[in-house]
Design a protein around this motif. Structure first.
Motif, short mmCIF file in Angstrom:
data_model
loop_
_atom_site.label_atom_id
_atom_site.label_comp_id
_atom_site.label_asym_id
_atom_site.label_seq_id
_atom_site.Cartn_x
_atom_site.Cartn_y
_atom_site.Cartn_z
N LEU A 8 0.88 -1.17 0.00
CA LEU A 8 0.00 0.00 0.00
C LEU A 8 0.91 1.21 0.00
O LEU A 8 1.66 1.44 0.95
N ARG A 9 0.90 1.98 -1.10
CA ARG A 9 1.75 3.16 -1.24
C ARG A 9 0.88 4.40 -1.03
O ARG A 9 -0.03 4.67 -1.79
N ILE A 10 1.19 5.16 0.03
CA ILE A 10 0.46 6.37 0.37
C ILE A 10 1.34 7.54 -0.05
O ILE A 10 2.44 7.73 0.49
N ILE A 11 0.84 8.34 -0.99
CA ILE A 11 1.63 9.40 -1.60
C ILE A 11 1.12 10.76 -1.12
O ILE A 11 -0.08 11.05 -1.20
N GLY A 12 2.03 11.59 -0.64
CA GLY A 12 1.70 12.96 -0.24
C GLY A 12 1.46 13.10 1.25
O GLY A 12 0.51 13.77 1.66
N ILE A 13 2.30 12.51 2.07
CA ILE A 13 2.13 12.57 3.53
C ILE A 13 3.49 12.71 4.19
O ILE A 13 4.51 12.32 3.61
N GLY A 14 3.50 13.25 5.38
CA GLY A 14 4.76 13.46 6.11
C GLY A 14 5.23 12.22 6.83
O GLY A 14 4.49 11.24 6.97
N PRO A 15 6.47 12.27 7.31
CA PRO A 15 7.02 11.12 8.01
C PRO A 15 6.34 10.91 9.37
O PRO A 15 6.03 11.86 10.08
N GLY A 16 6.10 9.66 9.72
CA GLY A 16 5.53 9.32 11.03
C GLY A 16 4.05 9.57 11.18
O GLY A 16 3.51 9.39 12.27
N GLU A 17 3.36 9.99 10.16
CA GLU A 17 1.93 10.30 10.28
C GLU A 17 1.03 9.07 10.11
O GLU A 17 -0.05 9.02 10.66
N VAL A 18 1.47 8.09 9.33
CA VAL A 18 0.68 6.89 9.10
C VAL A 18 1.04 5.87 10.17
O VAL A 18 2.22 5.62 10.45
N THR A 19 0.00 5.26 10.79
CA THR A 19 0.24 4.25 11.82
C THR A 19 -0.49 2.96 11.45
O THR A 19 -1.49 2.99 10.71
N VAL A 20 0.04 1.85 11.97
CA VAL A 20 -0.59 0.54 11.79
C VAL A 20 -0.72 -0.10 13.17
O VAL A 20 0.08 0.17 14.07
N ASP A 21 -1.74 -0.95 13.35
CA ASP A 21 -1.95 -1.57 14.66
C ASP A 21 -1.22 -2.89 14.80
O ASP A 21 -1.01 -3.36 15.90
N ARG A 22 -0.82 -3.52 13.71
CA ARG A 22 -0.14 -4.82 13.77
C ARG A 22 1.23 -4.71 13.12
O ARG A 22 1.40 -4.98 11.93
N GLN A 23 2.24 -4.35 13.89
CA GLN A 23 3.61 -4.19 13.39
C GLN A 23 4.20 -5.53 12.92
O GLN A 23 5.07 -5.54 12.05
N ASP A 24 3.72 -6.65 13.46
CA ASP A 24 4.28 -7.95 13.11
C ASP A 24 3.84 -8.44 11.73
O ASP A 24 4.45 -9.34 11.16
N LEU A 25 2.83 -7.83 11.13
CA LEU A 25 2.32 -8.26 9.83
C LEU A 25 2.80 -7.40 8.67
O LEU A 25 2.55 -7.72 7.51
N VAL A 26 3.49 -6.27 8.97
CA VAL A 26 3.86 -5.34 7.91
C VAL A 26 5.33 -4.95 8.01
O VAL A 26 5.99 -5.14 9.03
N SER A 27 5.80 -4.37 6.92
CA SER A 27 7.11 -3.75 6.85
C SER A 27 6.86 -2.37 6.26
O SER A 27 6.23 -2.24 5.20
#
Length: 182
Positions: free
Chosen positions: A127-146
């Motif tokens: 999932l590529r999110i374009i047009g956002i600053g660093p550290g603004e996007v969060t995920v609840d399951r760190q073990d399932l993503v990179s």
């Protein structure tokens, strides 16, 4: 004088070849022009084994009447390959709503995040999110993503099956997208 390594040339043999070539050119020059054969689509492959096939014999063109040229046969319409693909390695197919292991670009300047509630991917999708600053996007399951960030682009690669809630801020509101990985 004969050069070393080259056979001697006989003038009679060279003259005979030249005469034969000239006669064949003169004989071909008087031939009536022939229309090209019509184009035929390839025959469908059959499962039965038949003997060798020969093309149908066509009568030679008449020299008294002019040859009528027919347009070539129409080629078959191209077939379209469906955009969806089914994975061959997995014994179970993905649900029809899942996009597979693809890169899904989400351009925040052009997308209303309130309309996107959930997405479905296969492991390996990004999932590529374009047009956002660093550290603004969060995920609840760190073990399932990179995750990675570079130049206003956040890439989230889904590594294993599970459900991940991706939270994205936009216009003073937090939008959560449930990403199902099957």
């Amino acid at each position: 004088m004969v050069e070393r390594g080259h056979p001697a040339r006989r003038p009679g043999a060279v003259a005979a070849v030249a005469v034969a070539l000239a006669v064949s050119v003169v004989a071909c020059g008087d031939a009536t022009p022939v229309a090209p054969l019509p184009v035929r689509p390839p025959a469908p492959a059959s499962t039965t084994t038949a003997g060798p096939t020969t093309p149908a014999a066509t009568p030679p063109p008449s020299t008294s009447a002019p040859t009528v040229r027919r347009p070539p046969a129409a080629l078959p319409a191209p077939t379209r390959i469906p955009a969806t693909r089914t994975p061959s390695a997995s014994p179970t197919a993905l649900p029809s709503a899942c996009l597979g292991a693809v890169r899904y670009d989400l351009v925040l300047a052009e997308t209303e995040l309130a309309l996107i509630r959930s997405l479905c991917f296969a492991p390996g999708a990004v999932l590529r999110i374009i047009g956002i600053g660093p550290g603004e996007v969060t995920v609840d399951r760190q073990d399932l993503v990179s995750r990675s960030y570079e130049a206003g682009v956040v890439d989230i690669r889904f590594l294993r099956a599970g459900t991940v809630a991706v939270t994205i801020p936009q216009a003073d509101a937090l939008h959560t997208i449930s990403v199902v990985v099957v």
